[in-house]
Design a protein around this motif. Sequence first.
Motif, PDB file in Angstrom:
ATOM      1  N   ASN A   1       0.826  -1.204   0.000  1.00 51.12           N
ATOM      2  CA  ASN A   1       0.000   0.000   0.000  1.00 51.12           C
ATOM      3  C   ASN A   1       0.861   1.256   0.000  1.00 51.12           C
ATOM      4  O   ASN A   1       0.603   2.193  -0.763  1.00 51.12           O
ATOM      5  CB  ASN A   1      -0.913   0.042   1.228  1.00 51.12           C
ATOM      6  N   ALA A   2       1.874   1.270   0.875  1.00 52.15           N
ATOM      7  CA  ALA A   2       2.718   2.461   0.978  1.00 52.15           C
ATOM      8  C   ALA A   2       3.362   2.748  -0.375  1.00 52.15           C
ATOM      9  O   ALA A   2       3.351   3.888  -0.857  1.00 52.15           O
ATOM     10  CB  ALA A   2       3.765   2.269   2.068  1.00 52.15           C
TER      11      ALA A   2
ATOM     12  N   LYS B   1       2.311   1.753  -3.278  1.00 56.09           N
ATOM     13  CA  LYS B   1       1.264   2.079  -4.257  1.00 56.09           C
ATOM     14  C   LYS B   1       0.811   3.530  -4.150  1.00 56.09           C
ATOM     15  O   LYS B   1       0.610   4.213  -5.140  1.00 56.09           O
ATOM     16  CB  LYS B   1       0.027   1.198  -3.999  1.00 56.09           C
ATOM     17  N   TYR B   2       0.600   3.986  -2.908  1.00 55.06           N
ATOM     18  CA  TYR B   2      -0.041   5.300  -2.749  1.00 55.06           C
ATOM     19  C   TYR B   2       0.929   6.468  -2.595  1.00 55.06           C
ATOM     20  O   TYR B   2       0.508   7.618  -2.640  1.00 55.06           O
ATOM     21  CB  TYR B   2      -1.038   5.258  -1.583  1.00 55.06           C
TER      22      TYR B   2
ATOM     23  N   ASP C   1       5.075   5.843   6.211  1.00 58.89           N
ATOM     24  CA  ASP C   1       5.433   6.450   4.930  1.00 58.89           C
ATOM     25  C   ASP C   1       5.269   7.961   4.980  1.00 58.89           C
ATOM     26  O   ASP C   1       4.596   8.499   5.859  1.00 58.89           O
ATOM     27  CB  ASP C   1       4.607   5.840   3.783  1.00 58.89           C
TER      28      ASP C   1
ATOM     29  N   ILE D   1      -3.981  10.231   5.000  1.00 57.22           N
ATOM     30  CA  ILE D   1      -5.400   9.885   4.858  1.00 57.22           C
ATOM     31  C   ILE D   1      -6.204  10.811   5.758  1.00 57.22           C
ATOM     32  O   ILE D   1      -5.857  10.993   6.931  1.00 57.22           O
ATOM     33  CB  ILE D   1      -5.633   8.420   5.293  1.00 57.22           C
TER      34      ILE D   1
ATOM     35  N   LEU E   1     -11.359   2.424   7.661  1.00 60.44           N
ATOM     36  CA  LEU E   1     -10.297   2.044   6.723  1.00 60.44           C
ATOM     37  C   LEU E   1     -10.058   0.544   6.602  1.00 60.44           C
ATOM     38  O   LEU E   1      -9.684   0.050   5.544  1.00 60.44           O
ATOM     39  CB  LEU E   1      -8.997   2.737   7.163  1.00 60.44           C
TER      40      LEU E   1
ATOM     41  N   TYR F   1     -13.534  -0.931   1.634  1.00 60.05           N
ATOM     42  CA  TYR F   1     -13.563   0.505   1.907  1.00 60.05           C
ATOM     43  C   TYR F   1     -12.332   1.153   1.273  1.00 60.05           C
ATOM     44  O   TYR F   1     -11.207   0.705   1.468  1.00 60.05           O
ATOM     45  CB  TYR F   1     -13.561   0.793   3.419  1.00 60.05           C
ATOM     46  N   ARG F   2     -12.555   2.161   0.476  1.00 63.89           N
ATOM     47  CA  ARG F   2     -11.446   2.886  -0.139  1.00 63.89           C
ATOM     48  C   ARG F   2     -11.644   4.372   0.050  1.00 63.89           C
ATOM     49  O   ARG F   2     -12.768   4.859   0.082  1.00 63.89           O
ATOM     50  CB  ARG F   2     -11.401   2.623  -1.645  1.00 63.89           C
ATOM     51  N   VAL F   3     -10.537   5.093   0.161  1.00 55.95           N
ATOM     52  CA  VAL F   3     -10.617   6.539   0.298  1.00 55.95           C
ATOM     53  C   VAL F   3     -11.001   7.130  -1.057  1.00 55.95           C
ATOM     54  O   VAL F   3     -11.855   8.004  -1.156  1.00 55.95           O
ATOM     55  CB  VAL F   3      -9.261   7.099   0.770  1.00 55.95           C
TER      56      VAL F   3
ATOM     57  N   SER G   1      -7.579   3.801  -6.213  1.00 56.16           N
ATOM     58  CA  SER G   1      -7.269   2.445  -5.767  1.00 56.16           C
ATOM     59  C   SER G   1      -7.249   1.486  -6.960  1.00 56.16           C
ATOM     60  O   SER G   1      -6.333   0.675  -7.112  1.00 56.16           O
ATOM     61  CB  SER G   1      -8.297   1.989  -4.731  1.00 56.16           C
TER      62      SER G   1
ATOM     63  N   GLY H   1      -5.541  -1.790  -6.728  1.00 55.04           N
ATOM     64  CA  GLY H   1      -6.059  -2.175  -5.402  1.00 55.04           C
ATOM     65  C   GLY H   1      -7.337  -2.995  -5.519  1.00 55.04           C
ATOM     66  O   GLY H   1      -8.077  -2.869  -6.486  1.00 55.04           O
ATOM     67  N   THR H   2      -7.588  -3.835  -4.509  1.00 51.27           N
ATOM     68  CA  THR H   2      -8.822  -4.620  -4.495  1.00 51.27           C
ATOM     69  C   THR H   2      -9.759  -4.125  -3.397  1.00 51.27           C
ATOM     70  O   THR H   2     -10.914  -4.516  -3.356  1.00 51.27           O
ATOM     71  CB  THR H   2      -8.526  -6.099  -4.165  1.00 51.27           C
ATOM     72  N   GLY H   3      -9.253  -3.278  -2.495  1.00 49.87           N
ATOM     73  CA  GLY H   3     -10.067  -2.827  -1.375  1.00 49.87           C
ATOM     74  C   GLY H   3     -10.097  -3.843  -0.239  1.00 49.87           C
ATOM     75  O   GLY H   3     -10.817  -3.677   0.741  1.00 49.87           O
TER      76      GLY H   3
ATOM     77  N   GLY I   1      -7.007  -5.385   1.015  1.00 50.53           N
ATOM     78  CA  GLY I   1      -5.691  -5.523   1.652  1.00 50.53           C
ATOM     79  C   GLY I   1      -5.702  -5.269   3.157  1.00 50.53           C
ATOM     80  O   GLY I   1      -5.203  -6.082   3.947  1.00 50.53           O
ATOM     81  N   LEU I   2      -6.309  -4.154   3.569  1.00 55.28           N
ATOM     82  CA  LEU I   2      -6.275  -3.816   4.995  1.00 55.28           C
ATOM     83  C   LEU I   2      -7.200  -4.706   5.820  1.00 55.28           C
ATOM     84  O   LEU I   2      -6.943  -4.949   6.993  1.00 55.28           O
ATOM     85  CB  LEU I   2      -6.618  -2.339   5.210  1.00 55.28           C
TER      86      LEU I   2
HETATM   87  P1  ADP Z   1      -6.747  -1.099  -1.711  1.00 58.43           P
HETATM   88  O1  ADP Z   1      -6.682  -2.411  -2.384  1.00 58.43           O
HETATM   89  O2  ADP Z   1      -7.734  -0.155  -2.310  1.00 58.43           O
HETATM   90  O3  ADP Z   1      -5.391  -0.495  -1.532  1.00 58.43           O
HETATM   91  P2  ADP Z   1      -6.771  -1.510   1.174  1.00 58.43           P
HETATM   92  O4  ADP Z   1      -7.748  -2.190   2.041  1.00 58.43           O
HETATM   93  O5  ADP Z   1      -5.369  -2.056   1.147  1.00 58.43           O
HETATM   94  O6  ADP Z   1      -7.396  -1.440  -0.279  1.00 58.43           O
HETATM   95  O7  ADP Z   1      -6.686   0.030   1.614  1.00 58.43           O
HETATM   96  C1  ADP Z   1      -7.891   0.782   1.769  1.00 58.43           C
HETATM   97  C2  ADP Z   1      -7.698   2.227   1.359  1.00 58.43           C
HETATM   98  O8  ADP Z   1      -6.828   2.864   2.300  1.00 58.43           O
HETATM   99  C3  ADP Z   1      -6.999   2.407   0.016  1.00 58.43           C
HETATM  100  O9  ADP Z   1      -7.934   2.383  -1.033  1.00 58.43           O
HETATM  101  C4  ADP Z   1      -6.332   3.754   0.166  1.00 58.43           C
HETATM  102  O10 ADP Z   1      -7.249   4.772  -0.151  1.00 58.43           O
HETATM  103  C5  ADP Z   1      -6.038   3.866   1.651  1.00 58.43           C
HETATM  104  N1  ADP Z   1      -4.608   3.595   1.992  1.00 58.43           N
HETATM  105  C6  ADP Z   1      -4.090   2.420   2.434  1.00 58.43           C
HETATM  106  N2  ADP Z   1      -2.776   2.548   2.690  1.00 58.43           N
HETATM  107  C7  ADP Z   1      -2.448   3.825   2.424  1.00 58.43           C
HETATM  108  C8  ADP Z   1      -1.214   4.586   2.513  1.00 58.43           C
HETATM  109  N3  ADP Z   1      -0.077   4.030   2.933  1.00 58.43           N
HETATM  110  N4  ADP Z   1      -1.278   5.900   2.158  1.00 58.43           N
HETATM  111  C9  ADP Z   1      -2.434   6.474   1.746  1.00 58.43           C
HETATM  112  N5  ADP Z   1      -3.605   5.816   1.638  1.00 58.43           N
HETATM  113  C10 ADP Z   1      -3.627   4.512   1.975  1.00 58.43           C
END
Ligand code: ADP
Length: 257
Positions: free
Chosen positions: A162-163, A165-166, A190, A195, A203, A208-210, A215, A220-222, A224-225
Amino acid sequence: RRLLVGATALHDEGDEGIIAVIVDVTDVRRLESLRRDFVANVSHELRTPVAAVRSAAETLRTSVVSDPNAALRFVDMIERNAQRLQSLIEDLLELSRIESKEFRLKRERVDIAGVFNIVVGLFRERAERKQIRLDMRIVPPSPQLQSDQRALEQILSNLVENAVKYCPAGSSVTLSAETKGDFVRLAVEDTGPGIDEKHLPRLFERFYRVDAGRSREVGGTGLGLSIVKHLSEALGGKVSVESRLGQGSTFIVVLRA
Ligand code: ADP
């Protein structure tokens, strides 16, 4: 709350009475509705890339055979969406594996420095390509845990992924570990976009995605977290996040030493 009420009259050798039963079905209803939402979300997430693959294939067949450049664009589109489907299926399988009754975590001796090396190895190239610094910092002695190595690798991989990627080029991502009394604190920090506070409570929910567009764009699949949360809790730990818009994010996993 939702209550289910039932009553029946009793006649038993001259004795008369009524039995009333009140069952609180709030949680059952809530679980049902969560399941329904999940199935609806999955269907939607699967349909979108399938529709894109079909329409690209259709276009290829009917109109662009004579233009190789245009054809390549549609082949790219098919590849990208197939990749998206693959990630989604892998994450869904991982979630269902974690949630299944047979899911067992190992209790093996895990050296955190070893886990960090594996995870950094997995993302080094990707980070370099994006000009992101990927470092690790372990406050000695390197924490040793009785835990599940694969689960820890998965948790940290998802957070580092994620770090990377974003975060934009020039950012840095740091994995850190520290033993504090009976606990081990692992963090992925990071210096990326951060966020907004209003998103933090939700989150770790599935899908759930921001910013859904962003994403998807970065693959992203939404999920990961939510996988990170499930695994951390299965290991007896807890995950949390601290983040500031424009300054960066820190995901923290605290486990029993
Ligand atoms: P995704 O597959 O969309 O990355 P996650 O469940 O891993 O789904 O993360 C959910 C949302 O949290 C992401 O869509 C992103 O908007 C936000 N996010 C996660 N990690 C970070 C990060 N390190 N910096 C900024 N935004 C993040």
